[in-house]
Design a protein around this motif. Structure first.
Motif, PDB file in Angstrom:
ATOM      1  N   PRO A  28       6.903   7.478   3.523  1.00 10.38           N
ATOM      2  CA  PRO A  28       7.796   8.435   2.846  1.00 10.38           C
ATOM      3  C   PRO A  28       8.805   7.767   1.932  1.00 10.38           C
ATOM      4  CG  PRO A  28       8.305   8.282   5.201  1.00 10.38           C
ATOM      5  CD  PRO A  28       7.029   7.559   4.997  1.00 10.38           C
ATOM      6  N   VAL A  29       9.198   6.528   2.243  1.00 15.82           N
ATOM      7  CA  VAL A  29      10.098   5.806   1.335  1.00 15.82           C
ATOM      8  C   VAL A  29       9.415   5.572  -0.002  1.00 15.82           C
ATOM      9  CG1 VAL A  29      11.284   3.621   0.951  1.00 15.82           C
ATOM     10  CG2 VAL A  29      11.426   4.722   3.185  1.00 15.82           C
ATOM     11  N   GLY A  30       8.156   5.112   0.038  1.00 14.88           N
ATOM     12  CA  GLY A  30       7.433   4.866  -1.200  1.00 14.88           C
ATOM     13  C   GLY A  30       7.169   6.132  -1.986  1.00 14.88           C
ATOM     14  N   VAL A  31       6.785   7.212  -1.299  1.00 17.60           N
ATOM     15  CA  VAL A  31       6.516   8.476  -1.985  1.00 17.60           C
ATOM     16  C   VAL A  31       7.794   9.026  -2.615  1.00 17.60           C
ATOM     17  CG1 VAL A  31       5.814  10.878  -1.643  1.00 17.60           C
ATOM     18  CG2 VAL A  31       4.517   9.033  -0.559  1.00 17.60           C
ATOM     19  N   THR A  32       8.901   8.957  -1.891  1.00 20.77           N
ATOM     20  CA  THR A  32      10.172   9.450  -2.431  1.00 20.77           C
ATOM     21  C   THR A  32      10.620   8.630  -3.633  1.00 20.77           C
ATOM     22  OG1 THR A  32      10.833  10.207  -0.227  1.00 20.77           O
ATOM     23  CG2 THR A  32      12.571   9.925  -1.860  1.00 20.77           C
ATOM     24  N   ALA A  33      10.523   7.310  -3.529  1.00 21.21           N
ATOM     25  CA  ALA A  33      10.928   6.452  -4.649  1.00 21.21           C
ATOM     26  C   ALA A  33      10.056   6.704  -5.868  1.00 21.21           C
ATOM     27  CB  ALA A  33      10.859   4.982  -4.229  1.00 21.21           C
ATOM     28  N   ALA A  34       8.753   6.862  -5.657  1.00 19.55           N
ATOM     29  CA  ALA A  34       7.851   7.140  -6.779  1.00 19.55           C
ATOM     30  C   ALA A  34       8.158   8.496  -7.408  1.00 19.55           C
ATOM     31  CB  ALA A  34       6.407   7.080  -6.301  1.00 19.55           C
ATOM     32  N   ALA A  35       8.484   9.490  -6.572  1.00 25.05           N
ATOM     33  CA  ALA A  35       8.828  10.808  -7.108  1.00 25.05           C
ATOM     34  C   ALA A  35      10.112  10.749  -7.933  1.00 25.05           C
ATOM     35  CB  ALA A  35       8.972  11.809  -5.966  1.00 25.05           C
ATOM     36  N   LEU A  36      11.106  10.003  -7.459  1.00 26.27           N
ATOM     37  CA  LEU A  36      12.347   9.854  -8.226  1.00 26.27           C
ATOM     38  C   LEU A  36      12.092   9.167  -9.559  1.00 26.27           C
ATOM     39  CD1 LEU A  36      14.819   8.847  -5.375  1.00 26.27           C
ATOM     40  CD2 LEU A  36      14.735  11.024  -6.605  1.00 26.27           C
ATOM     41  N   LEU A  37      11.245   8.143  -9.559  1.00 26.31           N
ATOM     42  CA  LEU A  37      10.905   7.468 -10.814  1.00 26.31           C
ATOM     43  C   LEU A  37      10.191   8.415 -11.762  1.00 26.31           C
ATOM     44  CD1 LEU A  37      10.685   4.959 -12.599  1.00 26.31           C
ATOM     45  CD2 LEU A  37       8.627   4.325 -11.313  1.00 26.31           C
ATOM     46  N   ALA A  38       9.262   9.214 -11.233  1.00 22.78           N
ATOM     47  CA  ALA A  38       8.558  10.181 -12.071  1.00 22.78           C
ATOM     48  C   ALA A  38       9.503  11.233 -12.632  1.00 22.78           C
ATOM     49  CB  ALA A  38       7.436  10.839 -11.271  1.00 22.78           C
ATOM     50  N   ILE A  39      10.502  11.630 -11.854  1.00 27.38           N
ATOM     51  CA  ILE A  39      11.495  12.593 -12.347  1.00 27.38           C
ATOM     52  C   ILE A  39      12.309  11.993 -13.477  1.00 27.38           C
ATOM     53  CG2 ILE A  39      13.609  13.821 -11.715  1.00 27.38           C
ATOM     54  CD1 ILE A  39      12.391  14.262  -8.949  1.00 27.38           C
ATOM     55  N   LEU A  89       0.819  -1.208   0.000  1.00 24.52           N
ATOM     56  CA  LEU A  89       0.000   0.000   0.000  1.00 24.52           C
ATOM     57  C   LEU A  89       0.855   1.262   0.000  1.00 24.52           C
ATOM     58  CD1 LEU A  89      -3.103   0.442   0.126  1.00 24.52           C
ATOM     59  CD2 LEU A  89      -2.847   0.829   2.570  1.00 24.52           C
ATOM     60  N   PHE A  90       1.972   1.253   0.733  1.00 24.96           N
ATOM     61  CA  PHE A  90       2.776   2.454   0.908  1.00 24.96           C
ATOM     62  C   PHE A  90       3.895   2.603  -0.123  1.00 24.96           C
ATOM     63  CE2 PHE A  90       1.901   2.411   5.772  1.00 24.96           C
ATOM     64  CZ  PHE A  90       0.589   2.766   5.518  1.00 24.96           C
ATOM     65  N   VAL A  91       4.391   1.490  -0.659  1.00 26.73           N
ATOM     66  CA  VAL A  91       5.568   1.541  -1.540  1.00 26.73           C
ATOM     67  C   VAL A  91       5.224   1.091  -2.957  1.00 26.73           C
ATOM     68  CG1 VAL A  91       7.919   0.720  -1.887  1.00 26.73           C
ATOM     69  CG2 VAL A  91       7.108   1.163   0.430  1.00 26.73           C
ATOM     70  N   VAL A  92       4.667  -0.112  -3.084  1.00 25.29           N
ATOM     71  CA  VAL A  92       4.445  -0.682  -4.415  1.00 25.29           C
ATOM     72  C   VAL A  92       3.410   0.129  -5.194  1.00 25.29           C
ATOM     73  CG1 VAL A  92       3.731  -2.730  -5.681  1.00 25.29           C
ATOM     74  CG2 VAL A  92       5.108  -2.969  -3.610  1.00 25.29           C
ATOM     75  N   VAL A  93       2.306   0.496  -4.547  1.00 19.76           N
ATOM     76  CA  VAL A  93       1.245   1.227  -5.258  1.00 19.76           C
ATOM     77  C   VAL A  93       1.726   2.569  -5.790  1.00 19.76           C
ATOM     78  CG1 VAL A  93      -0.999   2.350  -4.976  1.00 19.76           C
ATOM     79  CG2 VAL A  93      -0.655   0.040  -4.104  1.00 19.76           C
ATOM     80  N   ASP A 148      -4.727  -0.864  16.169  1.00 19.04           N
ATOM     81  CA  ASP A 148      -5.020   0.276  17.025  1.00 19.04           C
ATOM     82  C   ASP A 148      -3.788   1.156  17.196  1.00 19.04           C
ATOM     83  OD1 ASP A 148      -6.277   1.985  18.726  1.00 19.04           O
ATOM     84  OD2 ASP A 148      -5.983   0.759  20.505  1.00 19.04           O
ATOM     85  N   ARG A 149      -2.620   0.525  17.220  1.00 15.46           N
ATOM     86  CA  ARG A 149      -1.355   1.256  17.303  1.00 15.46           C
ATOM     87  C   ARG A 149      -0.459   0.810  16.163  1.00 15.46           C
ATOM     88  NH1 ARG A 149       0.862   2.177  23.431  1.00 15.46           N
ATOM     89  NH2 ARG A 149      -0.899   3.412  24.216  1.00 15.46           N
ATOM     90  N   MET A 150      -0.160   1.739  15.284  1.00 13.30           N
ATOM     91  CA  MET A 150       0.676   1.439  14.139  1.00 13.30           C
ATOM     92  C   MET A 150       2.153   1.474  14.531  1.00 13.30           C
ATOM     93  SD  MET A 150      -0.897   0.820  11.242  1.00 13.30           S
ATOM     94  CE  MET A 150       0.472   1.189  10.142  1.00 13.30           C
ATOM     95  N   ARG A 151       2.896   0.498  14.036  1.00 14.91           N
ATOM     96  CA  ARG A 151       4.331   0.467  14.280  1.00 14.91           C
ATOM     97  C   ARG A 151       5.034   1.508  13.407  1.00 14.91           C
ATOM     98  NH1 ARG A 151       6.705  -5.302  13.442  1.00 14.91           N
ATOM     99  NH2 ARG A 151       8.564  -4.081  14.038  1.00 14.91           N
ATOM    100  N   SER A 152       6.019   2.150  13.995  1.00 19.37           N
ATOM    101  CA  SER A 152       6.771   3.160  13.245  1.00 19.37           C
ATOM    102  C   SER A 152       7.477   2.552  12.040  1.00 19.37           C
ATOM    103  CB  SER A 152       7.798   3.837  14.162  1.00 19.37           C
ATOM    104  OG  SER A 152       7.162   4.528  15.212  1.00 19.37           O
ATOM    105  N   ALA A 153       7.941   1.302  12.175  1.00 16.35           N
ATOM    106  CA  ALA A 153       8.642   0.661  11.059  1.00 16.35           C
ATOM    107  C   ALA A 153       7.738   0.535   9.847  1.00 16.35           C
ATOM    108  CB  ALA A 153       9.143  -0.724  11.493  1.00 16.35           C
ATOM    109  N   ASN A 154       6.449   0.303  10.061  1.00 15.52           N
ATOM    110  CA  ASN A 154       5.515   0.218   8.938  1.00 15.52           C
ATOM    111  C   ASN A 154       5.213   1.588   8.352  1.00 15.52           C
ATOM    112  OD1 ASN A 154       5.245  -2.601   9.029  1.00 15.52           O
ATOM    113  ND2 ASN A 154       3.603  -2.493  10.545  1.00 15.52           N
ATOM    114  N   LEU A 155       5.075   2.590   9.202  1.00 16.38           N
ATOM    115  CA  LEU A 155       4.720   3.920   8.709  1.00 16.38           C
ATOM    116  C   LEU A 155       5.880   4.602   8.000  1.00 16.38           C
ATOM    117  CD1 LEU A 155       2.480   5.225  11.612  1.00 16.38           C
ATOM    118  CD2 LEU A 155       1.794   4.759   9.263  1.00 16.38           C
ATOM    119  N   TYR A 156       7.108   4.268   8.348  1.00 19.27           N
ATOM    120  CA  TYR A 156       8.240   4.847   7.627  1.00 19.27           C
ATOM    121  C   TYR A 156       8.319   4.346   6.182  1.00 19.27           C
ATOM    122  CZ  TYR A 156      10.434   7.417  11.427  1.00 19.27           C
ATOM    123  OH  TYR A 156      10.713   8.343  12.399  1.00 19.27           O
ATOM    124  N   LEU A 157       7.571   3.292   5.874  1.00 19.85           N
ATOM    125  CA  LEU A 157       7.502   2.848   4.482  1.00 19.85           C
ATOM    126  C   LEU A 157       6.817   3.893   3.602  1.00 19.85           C
ATOM    127  CD1 LEU A 157       6.441  -0.883   4.974  1.00 19.85           C
ATOM    128  CD2 LEU A 157       8.687  -0.041   4.262  1.00 19.85           C
TER     129      LEU A 157
END
Length: 410
Positions: free
Chosen positions: A137-148, A28-32, A126-135
């Motif tokens: 910005p990683v996904g958004v940044t990677a997608a932005a680099l690909l779009a560039i 959901l956060f990286v591949v999509v 109910d409580r999201m792990r930080s390790a999952n949520l840090y995915l």
């Protein structure tokens, strides 16, 4: 005799649930976001798979929200009830729509997507792990680099067909929305520098795109974010009033902003011709402005000449044309209530959520139809991501060293 230390019990089911949840969030956060830059139907295909993985994980480990309190909370929510009224009126409009088969199929797809979103909402921990949520910005940044890269060097090596430019536009729209929950998460962890870099990369990707809809959307989001960062609730009232007001006053817009219609016209036709077509539709059948012409009529009507070919392909036009005054008022009330509720969130999440609302409304208002499934699926992603970020806002306070030392001494 000293007892051997016991190892913690290993539960394969819990491990499997954790793995499924990790894979679901990664999808959901990286591949999509990445796949959306090169494939037109990436969101429509991958989002349901990711949400189903999250649902399976919650079913295995039992970390799902109880349904009854959630239903009671939704039933008491004015925004949810108004949204149900929109769906009810859309279903009722099947009686007078000229495209019964296509409208029924589209309404069922829309209802299934909404149910999937609710199921994903219940499946989020109910409580999201930080390790999952840090995915995120990683996904958004990677997608932005690909779009560039695609914007600078072209995408002939990434796609086999030349008629898939819409894939990049859809992917950039997703980026223009997902960047705000990513920024909200990074700011909540005190990583303002990383948030600024993420936003800068997305802006560069949008500047290199041939379509300006995404750029206008992120500018609107940035303005809302800046206002909400100063004072969240007044900014929420302003965004809610503008969005709901434009929905209600949509039939008047082609008469008020006739030559200056570039912000109201869809990508199908030049702005002036589009506004003239909009004026003709409003003045020809004013009575149908109350009931609408029926669900799916604006989209299907172009093919048979029922709707002018150069009519706008935006929510502002299609909502009124298909669902009329009843649907427009209910949708405006639901949107107004939802945005106002966002203004009552924390100063960390609130500005990002308002920015996403503003950006999404701009996209819907100038370039996306009422029930385009990839757009509905994109909104599903943004909703689930923001809920996940909100559930990651908890802190665990560690005891001070002096307290630890005192406990050890005791």
């Amino acid at each position: 005799m000293a007892r051997a230390p016991t190892s913690p019990t290993i539960d394969p089911a819990l491990d499997a649930a954790a793995l499924l949840r990790r894979v679901g969030f990664f999808g959901l956060f990286v591949v999509v976001p990445i796949a959306a830059q090169v494939a037109r139907r990436a969101a429509v295909i991958l989002v349901p798979i990711s949400v189903i993985l999250l649902i399976l994980a919650s079913a295995i480990d039992g970390k799902t929200w109880p349904i009854r309190p959630i239903v009671q909370r939704l039933v008491r929510s004015p925004a949810f009830l108004a949204g149900l009224l929109v769906l009810f009126w859309a279903a009722l409009s099947l009686i007078w729509t000229p495209f019964l088969g296509a409208a029924t199929e589209r309404l069922l797809n829309l209802a299934a997507t909404i149910l999937l979103t609710l199921a994903g909402y219940l499946a989020l921990p109910d409580r999201m792990r930080s390790a999952n949520l840090y995915l995120l910005p990683v996904g958004v940044t990677a997608a932005a680099l690909l779009a560039i890269v695609i914007g600078l060097f072209g995408d002939s090596l990434l796609r086999s067909t030349s008629d898939d430019e819409g894939a990049l536009n859809r992917g950039l729209i997703l980026l223009a929305l997902l960047v705000w929950p990513a920024i909200a998460w990074l700011r909540s962890r005190g990583r303002d520098g990383a948030a600024l870099v993420t936003l800068a990369l997305v802006v560069v990707a949008l500047l290199l795109a041939p379509n300006t809809i995404q750029l206008i959307a992120i500018v609107a989001g940035a303005v809302a974010f800046a206002l909400a960062s100063i004072r969240t609730q007044p900014a929420a009232r302003l965004v809610a009033l503008l969005a709901a007001g434009l929905l209600v006053a949509a039939p008047l817009l082609p008469f008020v902003a006739r030559p200056v219609g570039i912000a109201l016209a869809g990508p199908v036709a030049p702005p002036v011709l589009t506004i003239k077509a909009w004026q003709k539709v409003v003045t020809t059948e004013p009575v149908r402005l109350v009931t609408g012409h029926g669900f799916e009529t604006a989209r299907r009507g172009r093919a048979v000449g029922l709707v002018p070919a150069n009519a706008p392909t935006t929510v502002l036009f299609e909502l009124w044309y298909e669902l009329g005054l009843v649907g427009a008022l209910a949708a405006a009330f639901a949107l107004h209530a939802a945005i106002r509720r966002t203004g009552r969130q924390s100063v960390v999440i609130g500005p990002g959520a308002l920015a996403a609302y503003a950006a999404a409304f701009v996209v819907a208002g100038i370039g996306v139809g009422l029930t385009v499934m990839w757009w509905i699926t994109t909104l599903t992603v943004v909703v689930l991501v923001f809920i996940a970020v909100e559930r990651g806002q908890f802190r665990t306070r560690r005891p001070k060293a002096s307290l630890l030392k005192a406990a050890n001494d005791a």
